[in-house]
Design a protein around this motif. Structure first.
Motif, short mmCIF file in Angstrom:
data_model
loop_
_atom_site.label_atom_id
_atom_site.label_comp_id
_atom_site.label_asym_id
_atom_site.label_seq_id
_atom_site.Cartn_x
_atom_site.Cartn_y
_atom_site.Cartn_z
N GLU A 167 0.82 -1.21 0.00
CA GLU A 167 0.00 0.00 0.00
C GLU A 167 0.85 1.27 0.00
O GLU A 167 0.50 2.26 -0.65
CB GLU A 167 -0.94 0.00 1.21
N ALA A 168 1.98 1.24 0.71
CA ALA A 168 2.80 2.45 0.86
C ALA A 168 3.70 2.72 -0.34
O ALA A 168 3.96 3.88 -0.67
CB ALA A 168 3.65 2.35 2.13
N TYR A 169 4.18 1.66 -1.01
CA TYR A 169 5.20 1.84 -2.05
C TYR A 169 4.79 1.27 -3.41
O TYR A 169 4.97 1.93 -4.43
CB TYR A 169 6.52 1.19 -1.61
N TRP A 170 4.24 0.07 -3.42
CA TRP A 170 3.91 -0.59 -4.69
C TRP A 170 2.75 0.12 -5.38
O TRP A 170 2.83 0.45 -6.56
CB TRP A 170 3.58 -2.05 -4.44
N ARG A 171 1.67 0.33 -4.63
CA ARG A 171 0.47 0.85 -5.27
C ARG A 171 0.64 2.28 -5.81
O ARG A 171 0.19 2.56 -6.93
CB ARG A 171 -0.72 0.77 -4.31
N PRO A 172 1.29 3.20 -5.09
CA PRO A 172 1.46 4.54 -5.66
C PRO A 172 2.25 4.54 -6.97
O PRO A 172 1.92 5.31 -7.89
CB PRO A 172 2.21 5.30 -4.56
N TYR A 173 3.28 3.70 -7.07
CA TYR A 173 4.06 3.64 -8.31
C TYR A 173 3.18 3.14 -9.45
O TYR A 173 3.17 3.71 -10.56
CB TYR A 173 5.27 2.73 -8.13
N HIS A 174 2.42 2.09 -9.19
CA HIS A 174 1.60 1.53 -10.26
C HIS A 174 0.42 2.42 -10.60
O HIS A 174 0.01 2.48 -11.78
CB HIS A 174 1.16 0.11 -9.88
N ASP A 175 -0.11 3.12 -9.63
CA ASP A 175 -1.15 4.10 -9.95
C ASP A 175 -0.60 5.19 -10.87
O ASP A 175 -1.27 5.61 -11.83
CB ASP A 175 -1.68 4.75 -8.66
N ALA A 176 0.62 5.65 -10.59
CA ALA A 176 1.23 6.67 -11.43
C ALA A 176 1.53 6.15 -12.83
O ALA A 176 1.29 6.84 -13.83
CB ALA A 176 2.52 7.18 -10.78
N LEU A 177 2.03 4.92 -12.90
CA LEU A 177 2.33 4.33 -14.22
C LEU A 177 1.06 4.18 -15.04
O LEU A 177 1.03 4.55 -16.23
CB LEU A 177 3.02 2.98 -14.02
N ALA A 178 0.01 3.66 -14.43
CA ALA A 178 -1.25 3.51 -15.15
C ALA A 178 -1.79 4.85 -15.62
O ALA A 178 -2.29 4.98 -16.75
CB ALA A 178 -2.28 2.80 -14.26
N ALA A 179 -1.66 5.87 -14.78
CA ALA A 179 -2.15 7.20 -15.14
C ALA A 179 -1.38 7.79 -16.31
O ALA A 179 -1.96 8.42 -17.20
CB ALA A 179 -2.07 8.14 -13.93
N GLU A 180 -0.07 7.58 -16.34
CA GLU A 180 0.75 8.11 -17.43
C GLU A 180 0.45 7.40 -18.75
O GLU A 180 0.46 8.02 -19.82
CB GLU A 180 2.23 8.04 -17.08
N LEU A 181 0.22 6.11 -18.69
CA LEU A 181 -0.15 5.38 -19.91
C LEU A 181 -1.51 5.85 -20.42
O LEU A 181 -1.70 6.01 -21.63
CB LEU A 181 -0.16 3.87 -19.63
N GLU A 182 -2.44 6.10 -19.52
CA GLU A 182 -3.74 6.61 -19.93
C GLU A 182 -3.62 8.01 -20.52
O GLU A 182 -4.31 8.37 -21.48
CB GLU A 182 -4.71 6.61 -18.75
N ARG A 183 -2.75 8.83 -19.94
CA ARG A 183 -2.53 10.18 -20.46
C ARG A 183 -1.96 10.11 -21.88
O ARG A 183 -2.38 10.87 -22.78
CB ARG A 183 -1.58 10.95 -19.55
N ALA A 184 -1.00 9.20 -22.10
CA ALA A 184 -0.43 9.04 -23.45
C ALA A 184 -1.48 8.56 -24.43
O ALA A 184 -1.56 9.05 -25.57
CB ALA A 184 0.74 8.07 -23.40
N LYS A 185 -2.31 7.62 -24.01
CA LYS A 185 -3.37 7.12 -24.89
C LYS A 185 -4.38 8.20 -25.23
O LYS A 185 -4.83 8.30 -26.38
CB LYS A 185 -4.08 5.94 -24.22
N ALA A 186 -4.71 9.02 -24.25
CA ALA A 186 -5.68 10.09 -24.49
C ALA A 186 -5.15 11.09 -25.51
O ALA A 186 -5.90 11.64 -26.32
CB ALA A 186 -6.03 10.79 -23.18
N ARG A 187 -3.85 11.31 -25.49
CA ARG A 187 -3.24 12.30 -26.38
C ARG A 187 -2.95 11.73 -27.76
O ARG A 187 -3.12 12.42 -28.78
CB ARG A 187 -1.94 12.81 -25.76
N HIS A 188 -2.53 10.46 -27.82
CA HIS A 188 -2.03 9.90 -29.08
C HIS A 188 -2.87 8.74 -29.62
O HIS A 188 -2.67 8.33 -30.76
CB HIS A 188 -0.59 9.41 -28.90
N GLY A 189 -3.75 8.21 -28.80
CA GLY A 189 -4.54 7.06 -29.23
C GLY A 189 -3.87 5.73 -28.91
O GLY A 189 -4.47 4.67 -29.12
N PHE A 190 -2.65 5.76 -28.41
CA PHE A 190 -1.91 4.56 -28.03
C PHE A 190 -0.78 4.99 -27.09
O PHE A 190 -0.48 6.18 -26.96
CB PHE A 190 -1.33 3.84 -29.25
N ALA A 191 -0.17 4.01 -26.43
CA ALA A 191 0.94 4.28 -25.53
C ALA A 191 2.01 3.23 -25.71
O ALA A 191 1.72 2.07 -26.05
CB ALA A 191 0.47 4.30 -24.07
N LEU A 192 3.25 3.64 -25.50
CA LEU A 192 4.41 2.76 -25.64
C LEU A 192 5.15 2.72 -24.30
O LEU A 192 5.65 3.74 -23.83
CB LEU A 192 5.34 3.29 -26.73
#
Length: 271
Positions: free
Chosen positions: A120-145
């Protein structure tokens, strides 16, 4: 942008580079529980943010962990199952080093409750951030790498025989990326590595960990690869202080630039 758990530099391109094992911070009280050998942090993916510093100029988003993999391994499932059944590996909250020696002093290993707290303290915040950045890339470009960046000592007999290839590309055995994109990246890696006199392999000992397997969903527009590097190509890997070696890194960076150019320069047919 910074956070207490990770560092985040947001880019405007579709490329997101994850660096889950470069952290060296320890959670409160942990240092006194670790063996002297563990306190060298030998199994860290040393200097990975510096090695990939050139990617900032490619419009990449860079997400790097601050905390050591000895606190929690961000490239393992939060439920703790092995990524490589039947093979030697290390777990979600490791209790041994890569070479099999104890990480903790006698009786100091974390219990189930502490492991859950670390998730909860370390794993989840990193993965929440990673998922959010991939979603941000998809929203902007239609896909993420997604490019998951790793490194390891070139010789770890418990984990693999002999010397590791200089570059080890993983595509979760072809499931985490569009086949044509995979072929493009592999061709770029092989050509650039050959030009520099370096060795490479695809889906060898390291096929991609939890991040590559969980987030690489080509049908949903997220294409993921993992790169594991032999550390002696850019640093002194054998003993502390594990110094960065610019004289070695320059050659490796030329290969990595070719790989990232091929990866980030791709566009899906429908985009």
């Amino acid at each position: 942008m910074t956070d207490t758990i990770f560092d985040l530099v947001q880019g405007d391109g579709p490329l997101v580079i994850s660096m889950p094992h470069c952290g060296t911070d320890l959670s409160p009280g942990l240092a006194g529980r670790l063996t002297d050998e563990a306190m060298t942090l030998r199994d860290t993916d040393w200097h990975i943010p510096r090695l990939y510093g050139f990617a900032d100029g490619m419009g990449a988003t860079l997400l790097s962990a601050r905390y050591s993999r000895y606190v929690i391994d961000l490239n393992r499932p939060s439920t703790g199952e092995s990524l490589y059944p039947g093979q030697a590996t290390t777990g979600l909250c490791p209790d041994v080093l890569f070479d099999g020696t104890p990480l903790y002093r006698d009786g100091q290993e974390p219990d189930t409750a502490e492991i859950a707290e670390r998730v909860e303290a370390y794993w989840r915040p990193y993965h929440d951030a990673l998922a959010a950045e991939l979603e941000r890339a998809k929203a902007r470009h239609g896909f993420a790498l997604l490019y998951d960046a790793h490194s390891i000592r070139s010789h770890v007999p418990r984990l693999f025989d002999g010397r590791l290839h200089d570059l080890n590309l993983g595509t979760a055995r072809g499931t985490s990326i569009d086949p044509q994109l995979a072929a493009r990246v592999v061709a770029a890696m092989e050509a650039a590595a050959a030009a520099e006199g370096m060795t490479c392999v695809t889906n060898g000992r390291f096929v991609g960990g939890h991040i590559t397997r969980a987030y690489g969903q080509p049908a949903e527009g997220v294409h993921a690869i993992q790169m594991e590097l032999a550390q002696d190509n850019y640093m002194d890997e054998d003993a502390p202080p594990f110094a960065y070696r610019p004289d070695r890194a320059e050659r490796l960076q030329r290969v990595l630039t070719a790989v990232l150019d091929a990866f980030a320069g791709w566009r899906p047919a429908q985009i």
